[in-house]
Design a protein around this motif. Structure first.
Motif, mmCIF file in Angstrom:
data_model
loop_
_atom_site.group_PDB
_atom_site.id
_atom_site.type_symbol
_atom_site.label_atom_id
_atom_site.label_comp_id
_atom_site.label_asym_id
_atom_site.label_seq_id
_atom_site.Cartn_x
_atom_site.Cartn_y
_atom_site.Cartn_z
ATOM 1 N N THR A 191 0.802 -1.224 0.000
ATOM 2 C CA THR A 191 0.000 0.000 0.000
ATOM 3 C C THR A 191 0.831 1.268 0.000
ATOM 4 O O THR A 191 0.291 2.361 -0.100
ATOM 5 N N GLY A 192 2.148 1.126 0.135
ATOM 6 C CA GLY A 192 2.972 2.339 0.181
ATOM 7 C C GLY A 192 2.939 2.977 1.557
ATOM 8 O O GLY A 192 2.122 2.617 2.402
ATOM 9 N N ALA A 193 3.855 3.906 1.753
ATOM 10 C CA ALA A 193 3.963 4.535 3.076
ATOM 11 C C ALA A 193 2.793 5.476 3.326
ATOM 12 O O ALA A 193 2.098 5.383 4.318
ATOM 13 N N GLY A 194 2.600 6.392 2.416
ATOM 14 C CA GLY A 194 1.382 7.169 2.359
ATOM 15 C C GLY A 194 0.878 7.854 3.609
ATOM 16 O O GLY A 194 -0.271 7.647 4.012
ATOM 17 N N TYR A 195 1.675 8.672 4.263
ATOM 18 C CA TYR A 195 1.190 9.555 5.321
ATOM 19 C C TYR A 195 2.282 10.606 5.456
ATOM 20 O O TYR A 195 3.244 10.415 6.190
ATOM 21 N N PRO A 196 2.171 11.715 4.692
ATOM 22 C CA PRO A 196 3.302 12.633 4.572
ATOM 23 C C PRO A 196 3.739 13.240 5.913
ATOM 24 O O PRO A 196 2.911 13.537 6.763
ATOM 25 N N GLY A 237 9.639 13.199 3.315
ATOM 26 C CA GLY A 237 9.397 11.788 3.595
ATOM 27 C C GLY A 237 8.005 11.529 4.137
ATOM 28 O O GLY A 237 7.175 12.437 4.222
ATOM 29 N N THR A 238 7.769 10.276 4.477
ATOM 30 C CA THR A 238 6.430 9.871 4.898
ATOM 31 C C THR A 238 6.517 9.013 6.150
ATOM 32 O O THR A 238 7.567 8.490 6.485
ATOM 33 N N ASN A 239 5.392 8.887 6.804
ATOM 34 C CA ASN A 239 5.241 7.948 7.919
ATOM 35 C C ASN A 239 4.357 6.809 7.458
ATOM 36 O O ASN A 239 3.798 6.846 6.364
ATOM 37 N N ALA A 240 4.204 5.825 8.329
ATOM 38 C CA ALA A 240 3.398 4.666 7.969
ATOM 39 C C ALA A 240 1.922 5.055 7.883
ATOM 40 O O ALA A 240 1.391 5.708 8.767
ATOM 41 N N ASN A 241 1.279 4.612 6.805
ATOM 42 C CA ASN A 241 -0.158 4.816 6.693
ATOM 43 C C ASN A 241 -0.862 3.899 7.692
ATOM 44 O O ASN A 241 -0.556 2.719 7.779
ATOM 45 N N PRO A 242 -1.827 4.443 8.469
ATOM 46 C CA PRO A 242 -2.387 3.642 9.557
ATOM 47 C C PRO A 242 -3.539 2.703 9.180
ATOM 48 O O PRO A 242 -3.940 1.885 10.006
ATOM 49 N N ILE A 243 -4.079 2.780 7.960
ATOM 50 C CA ILE A 243 -5.359 2.108 7.691
ATOM 51 C C ILE A 243 -5.294 0.591 7.891
ATOM 52 O O ILE A 243 -6.131 0.014 8.576
#
Lengths: 509, 297
Positions: A248-253, A407-413
């Motif tokens: 799902t990608g990192a996706g949480y800027p 960079g990004t943080n971990a997407n939580p979904i």
């Protein structure tokens, strides 16, 4: 003309090959800085021929090891020299289904080209440009390598249609699985579509490559937010998937938490790029998605995403575009070519500068960035010299748009909606085979490692596919089959017990 | 609508117009109807060239396999949808349910407040609280009597219903905060309040309940693109912490939300929004001229 099978010419030496790297045609910097057409126009056939000559065909082949998906690079270059272009395409696609994408976006200088033998004394062979040329030729000629696939009866679900998911989907489809790829956006492609701008990777190329996956039998289901519409557990337990890959990608800027970040005109590179690329805000109002135009733009960060953001802003009509980076040019994580292109187009680089506050006007629009100058100190845990602020060096840069590309943080979904084990930074925990804490569920790409590159994600997708095949008991066609140690105990009537794909019974729940 | 969108997309099975600005669309999506919970939202794209707009789920019917959206025509997209969409048409994209579902706890007496565009989205919460066994007091605000809708639906799930209108043409004269004050005066034992509507209204509600220390949840609807945490456009200030409404919300503690910040951030696209609206008005005028209409469609 000799063929690959015929007698080779005598061994090439560094003195025999064309000394200079064959340049690729590029759009003029002044002109291209105002349009979204591709910057690098690619090689012509004569360029490809000339550049292919530069490969020494060294026996050591460091480039193959330098490639995250181990493309047989000298072999495909030899095929170009032999004018067997279809053959070159076949060699590449044995390891990589997306040559047109990777030829454009891989950081070759730190992979295949970085370890090229020629590179020890001259500029390395332009492997990326050759790969792209082959890929583009295949699109033009309508080539595709669709093997006959024996259905294996397994169903595989893939979450996310970016590079990791696409690579995994390709391998599993080739292994005879019925593959469904789920995507939350209304179009497949992930970061290749929403993130990387058209002047670097045209969306039409991505669509071509997705078309090839469809030919392999892969189904794409868009508008599907896995986790919320159905969970990972439901995919395994109720929806009949035998294995699942999460990419799902990192996706949480990330934002840096300095004062003023909620001012209007401050946004993430992801938002800027998605609006511009996927949602076509650059064609507003014929497309409905808006994007407030910046006249003086400051982009924080110096990775590939930052370069994309900088160059997109130029093309959207900004007068000045500045890059703020707290380390120096040597440490900038972007591809060398991207920094070079950005510089040619007129991006102003402010190295060793770190923003400390964003200042706004009465309407709460950003008007300036207050920065501090940095000096490089002792190396930190990443091995790069740690930047430290220089006291009393604060200054302001006037701006009406600030873009965060740090960079990004971990997407939580997925974490919110499943029992998957996460690591302490919130990314999905996996073992070396990319297996997660739920049997049959694998994960790879940015959601495991944090932000990385397209080819690393593709490499992870392929590694996960390999593990998934082992899990399903499908023999991996890439590896030569060897009888397991342990003799009779490990085999049942001469069949490897680990290979449990020959019979599979699903008990009703 | 072209042939392509007839075979894909999400079919509109019912439409109802509550007023000249508010309309309801019921859309077929059985999986979504099955997964949806109170407090969640969807993102809709009405056409290929459209923008992605977040809309709170106003109702869902698991048997029929449909979800209900109640939309206010304020921007170009929502006005265009109001003008064009009819039963049988298909939305190009519909994704969800997004966001963390509302926490329906064991409060014995709750206040469900909806104002303007928030009236419909508060309905699933009122129903969920009712199903959880709570005594539910509904407070709904409208500009006037003619704009009132769903009072029957709310009537069925609320133990008490207080209607408020700006002009007093029906129910209480005044804002929903008047209704809240009245309800609190009558029921000092209200344990929780849910308020959904424009930011200024939710701010008012939070201020009305703060002195009584009644836990107040609000549902935020800031500007967003993907709705999956990827763009960060929807960041909101909750106390001193920045959260993304799409994946960390959309429900937050109303006493912690920085509404002023939210209201400023909602102005982000005002100039482009105005431009789009003006273009749309012009386009509508073109359509009303019979000769030009042929070219426009």
């Amino acid at each position: 003309m000799e063929t690959a099978n015929g007698p080779r010419k005598k061994k090439k030496t560094i003195r025999m090959i064309p000394q200079a790297r064959t340049p690729a045609l590029e759009q003029d910097p002044q002109e291209r800085a105002r349009n979204f057409k591709e910057v690098n126009c690619g090689y012509r056939v004569e360029d490809a021929q000339l550049e292919a000559e530069r490969c020494l065909m060294c026996p050591d082949q460091p480039c193959v090891r330098g490639c995250p998906v181990n493309i047989a690079i000298p072999d495909f270059i030899q095929k170009i020299t032999d004018r067997d272009y279809r053959g070159a395409y076949d060699v590449i696609t044995a390891s990589n289904l997306l040559p047109s994408v990777c030829g454009r976006v891989c950081p070759q200088e730190s992979q295949c080209e970085g370890v090229c033998t020629v590179g020890e004394s001259l500029e390395p062979v332009a492997i990326g440009r050759l790969e792209r040329w082959v890929g583009d030729l295949a699109i033009k000629e309508g080539w595709s390598n669709i093997p006959y696939i024996e259905p294996s009866g397994f169903r595989v679900g893939i979450v996310g249609s970016g590079p990791a998911g696409m690579a995994c989907a390709a391998d599993m489809a080739k292994a005879g699985c019925e593959v469904t790829v789920y995507e939350a956006f209304h179009e497949p492609g992930g970061v290749l579509k929403y993130g990387i701008p058209d002047f670097r990777l045209p969306n039409s190329i991505v669509d071509e490559e997705i078309g090839k996956l469809r030919q392999l039998g892969v189904r794409f289901e868009c508008n599907t937010l896995v986790g919320r519409l159905f969970t990972i557990e439901q995919m395994i337990e109720e929806m009949g998937f035998h294995a699942v890959f999460i990419g799902t990608g990192a996706g949480y800027p990330s934002f840096s938490g300095i004062p003023g970040e909620n001012l209007n005109g401050v946004l993430s590179a992801n938002e800027l790029l998605t609006r511009c690329n996927l949602m076509h805000a650059r064609d507003f109002p014929s497309y409905d998605t808006p994007l407030q135009p910046g006249r003086h733009v400051a982009v924080i960060g110096a990775g590939n995403t930052a370069m994309d953001a900088l160059r997109v802003c130029l093309r959207l009509g900004a007068e000045t575009v500045s890059c703020l980076y707290r380390r120096s040019r040597t440490e900038a994580p972007a591809r060398v070519e991207e920094v070079h292109h950005a510089e040619e187009e007129g991006v102003q680089f402010h190295w060793l500068v770190s923003p400390v506050e964003l200042l706004g006007d009465e309407q709460k629009n950003v008007r300036a960035v207050r920065c501090v100058r940095m000096v490089l100190g002792e190396p930190d845990e990443s091995g790069r010299r740690r930047p430290v602020p220089e006291p009393g060096s604060e200054f302001e840069i006037e701006t009406d748009m600030v873009v965060y590309a740090i960079g990004t943080n971990a997407n939580p979904i997925i974490g919110q909606t499943s029992k998957l084990k996460l690591n302490k930074r919130g990314y999905i925990a996996t073992d070396e085979s990319l297996a997660t804490s739920i049997p049959g569920v694998f994960a790879g790409g940015d959601i495991v490692t944090g932000a990385a590159t397209v080819i690393q994600a593709m490499g992870a997708g392929r590694r996960a596919a390999c593990s998934m095949k082992a899990f399903l008991g499908l023999r991996d066609t890439d590896s030569v089959y060897q009888e397991r140690p342990g003799g009779a105990a490990a085999s049942l009537f001469g069949i490897d017990r680990a290979e449990h794909g020959y019979a599979r019974v699903r008990l009703p729940r | 609508m072209n042939a392509n969108t007839q075979t894909s997309g999400y079919e509109i099975v019912a439409r109802q117009d509550f007023s000249d600005v508010t309309y309801l669309l019921e859309v077929r999506h059985p999986m979504l109807a099955k997964a949806a919970k109170a407090g969640q939202f969807v993102i809709v794209m009405a056409s290929e060239h459209g923008e992605r707009i977040p809309l709170t789920i106003a109702d869902y019917d698991r048997d029929k396999g449909t979800i209900t959206l109640v939309i206010q025509a304020v921007g170009k997209t929502t006005r265009e949808m109001q003008r064009d969409l009819k039963v049988g048409d298909r939305l190009v994209a519909l994704v969800g349910p997004m966001g963390i579902p509302s926490h329906i706890g064991h409060a014995k007496k709750v206040l469900c407040v909806g104002g303007g565009l928030g009236v419909a989205p508060v309905f699933p919460q009122a129903r969920a609280f009712k199903e959880a066994g709570a005594y539910v007091i509904g407070v709904l605000g409208f500009r006037n009597k003619d704009l009132v809708f769903w009072d029957d639906k709310f009537g069925a799930v609320c133990d008490e219903l207080i209607l408020c209108t700006d002009d007093g043409s029906t129910g209480l004269k005044g804002l929903v905060t008047e209704g809240i004050k009245q309800a609190i005066a009558k029921h000092p034992d209200i344990e929780e309040c849910v308020a959904i509507g424009p930011p200024i209204m939710m701010k008012g509600c939070a201020e009305a309940t703060r002195p009584h220390k009644i836990k107040t949840m609000v549902s935020l609807n800031p500007v967003m693109v993907d709705g999956t945490g990827m763009c960060g456009g929807c960041r909101v200030k909750i106390g001193e912490v920045v959260k993304f409404a799409c994946v960390d919300g959309p429900d937050f503690d109303g006493h912690q939300v920085d509404f002023d910040d939210l209201m400023v951030r909602l102005q982000r696209f005002k100039p482009t929004e105005r431009e789009a609206n003006e273009k749309f008005n012009e386009n509508c005028r073109m359509r009303s001229i019979p000769d030009a209409a042929g070219g426009a469609t």
